[in-house]
Scaffold this active site. Structure first.
Site, mmCIF file in Angstrom:
data_model
loop_
_atom_site.group_PDB
_atom_site.id
_atom_site.type_symbol
_atom_site.label_atom_id
_atom_site.label_comp_id
_atom_site.label_asym_id
_atom_site.label_seq_id
_atom_site.Cartn_x
_atom_site.Cartn_y
_atom_site.Cartn_z
ATOM 1 N N SER A 1 0.843 -1.205 0.000
ATOM 2 C CA SER A 1 0.000 0.000 0.000
ATOM 3 C C SER A 1 0.871 1.246 0.000
ATOM 4 C CB SER A 1 -0.941 -0.022 1.212
ATOM 5 O OG SER A 1 -1.925 0.966 1.076
ATOM 6 N N ASN A 2 0.301 2.387 0.328
ATOM 7 C CA ASN A 2 1.067 3.639 0.387
ATOM 8 C C ASN A 2 0.525 4.539 1.483
ATOM 9 O OD1 ASN A 2 -1.059 5.403 -0.784
ATOM 10 N ND2 ASN A 2 -0.780 4.037 -2.532
ATOM 11 N N TYR A 3 1.113 5.724 1.615
ATOM 12 C CA TYR A 3 0.834 6.588 2.766
ATOM 13 C C TYR A 3 -0.406 7.477 2.619
ATOM 14 C CZ TYR A 3 5.427 5.466 4.667
ATOM 15 O OH TYR A 3 6.500 4.819 5.199
#
Ligand code: C5P
Length: 407
Positions: free
Chosen positions: A214-216
């Site tokens: 995933s990412n931030y």
């Protein structure tokens, strides 16, 4: 500024909080803007500010009790409620907010609130812990869902002034919200009734039943945009990856998805009906080709190989589907060669507008409550550059630009 408040009837409800002293200023601003104001105080508000000050400023006796003690004159909350074009409760204590949310009409102010057919604006003021208590959070959520408008300082402003949540919004800003409301009554936003699709948050690409890529992204910008467009009367659907933020506007519909493919499918199904789509999600560029059905084990000599394949580019897909009259807005988060990359993306994905935020700017990008954007619109050689603002204020700037296309 045009005087949208001129001649308007406003009930100003004041409750017993320290911020009550600011209500005198708010009252003065309303009167200066040409409004006719009737002040209604709760009994405890009088501990903080005298009715004499308020009646001098408003030119009307202040109402607080159901009867005037010496003459026995009856004050009709029903008449007051019907007289009002708007009701503003500032400051609104946790107590009054709780009573409003539950219909506890044991004083003139809450009784007037229940009788009022006009839009009600609530400016909470209390200490940080009270504001954060689940009771207050739930009561405010309920007040919103009844159609009341909660006025709070923008989060970005709080962060920069290091002042806690719960502080009453400044009188100037409360007045601005009112001016805006009455302006919209005269000229409704061209976004009224427009169908808007917004993508939000990160996506999660499954590796096995317990792990993902995933990412931030937090979804803060997307939800701010959704709230802003909904507050202008648009019919907003957010297709959202997993986030911990919520929409404040009760009319916003949220469709929860997890992976990029799910997000793509949800958007594809809805785009045809949309007038506007705002691609705010940070979709993972790659997904796992064959996620494992069982948890991958640590044992063994070699680390597991995870084969990545490209995720659909949702913005590009919608760009290809786009029919005349539909507006497609994208975001570009860049670290270098920003303007060129953004313009290139607008072209490649057939977008009508692209919002550039650079990770090089302090206060812009993921997880912050602020953002600094530059906006490119198709056919306009000149970009519009905005200073650092709260995400809600950025959302308002973007909504203004989107409005121009429909105005
Ligand atoms: O190419 P890049 O990912 O930088 O483009 C960013 C824009 O494209 C954003 O508006 C983002 O929401 C959208 N996008 C998308 N689907 C992807 C990747 C990006 O909708 N798979």
């Amino acid at each position: 500024m045009e005087k949208y408040l001129a001649g308007k009837h406003i009930v100003l409800g004041i409750t017993g909080g320290i911020a009550a002293y600011k209500s005198a200023m708010l009252l003065r601003l309303m009167i200066k803007a040409g409004a006719e104001v009737q002040v209604v105080m709760t009994p405890s508000a009088k501990e903080f500010i005298t009715p004499v000050t308020l009646s001098a400023l408003s030119g009307k006796p202040v109402v607080s009790e159901f009867f005037t003690a010496n003459s026995g004159e009856w004050h009709s909350h029903v008449d007051l409620g019907l007289w009002a074009d708007a009701m503003v409760i500032a400051p609104a204590t946790a107590c009054t907010i709780g009573k409003m949310a539950n219909g506890v009409a044991d004083n003139m102010l809450v009784t007037t609130y229940l009788s009022s057919k006009a839009r009600v604006f609530v400016a909470p003021a209390m200490d940080l812990d009270m504001m954060a208590h689940p009771s207050t959070v739930e009561n405010l959520r309920r007040l919103r869902s009844y159609g009341n408008i909660i006025i709070e300082p923008a989060e970005g402003e709080l962060a920069s002034h290091l002042i806690g949540k719960g502080r009453m919004e400044e009188p100037e800003n409360i007045l601005k919200v009112l001016e805006d409301y009455f302006r919209r009554q005269v000229s409704p936003s061209p976004l009224t009734g427009k169908k808007v699709l917004v993508t939000a948050g990160p996506t999660r690409e499954k590796i096995d039943p317990v792990r993902y890529i995933s990412n931030y992204s937090t979804g803060k910008m997307a939800y701010a945009i959704s709230d802003e467009l909904a507050s202008r009367g648009a019919d907003v659907t957010v297709v959202s990856g997993p986030v911990s933020v919520n929409a404040s506007e009760p009319s916003v519909e949220v469709i929860g998805v997890e992976s990029g493919r799910e997000m793509a499918a949800a958007c594809e199904a809805r785009f045809r009906d949309a007038d506007i789509a705002v691609m705010c999600a940070a979709v993972a560029d790659y997904t796992v080709e064959n996620p494992s059905e069982v948890k991958l084990k640590r044992e063994g000599n070699l680390p597991p190989e995870i084969k990545l394949v490209k995720n659909p580019d949702i913005a590009r897909m919608l760009g290809e589907m786009k029919a005349p009259g539909q507006m497609l807005v994208g975001f570009a988060l860049e670290t270098d060669n920003e303007a060129d990359n953004a313009l290139d993306k607008m072209e490649r994905k057939n977008l009508d507008m692209i919002v550039l935020n650079s990770l090089r700017d302090k206060g812009a990008g993921f997880a912050t409550d602020t953002n600094k954007v530059t906006v490119f619109t198709r056919g306009n050689a000149v970009a519009e550059e905005f200073p650092l603002k709260s995400k809600r204020e950025v959302a308002a700037d973007l909504a203004d630009i989107i409005e121009r296309r429909f105005g």
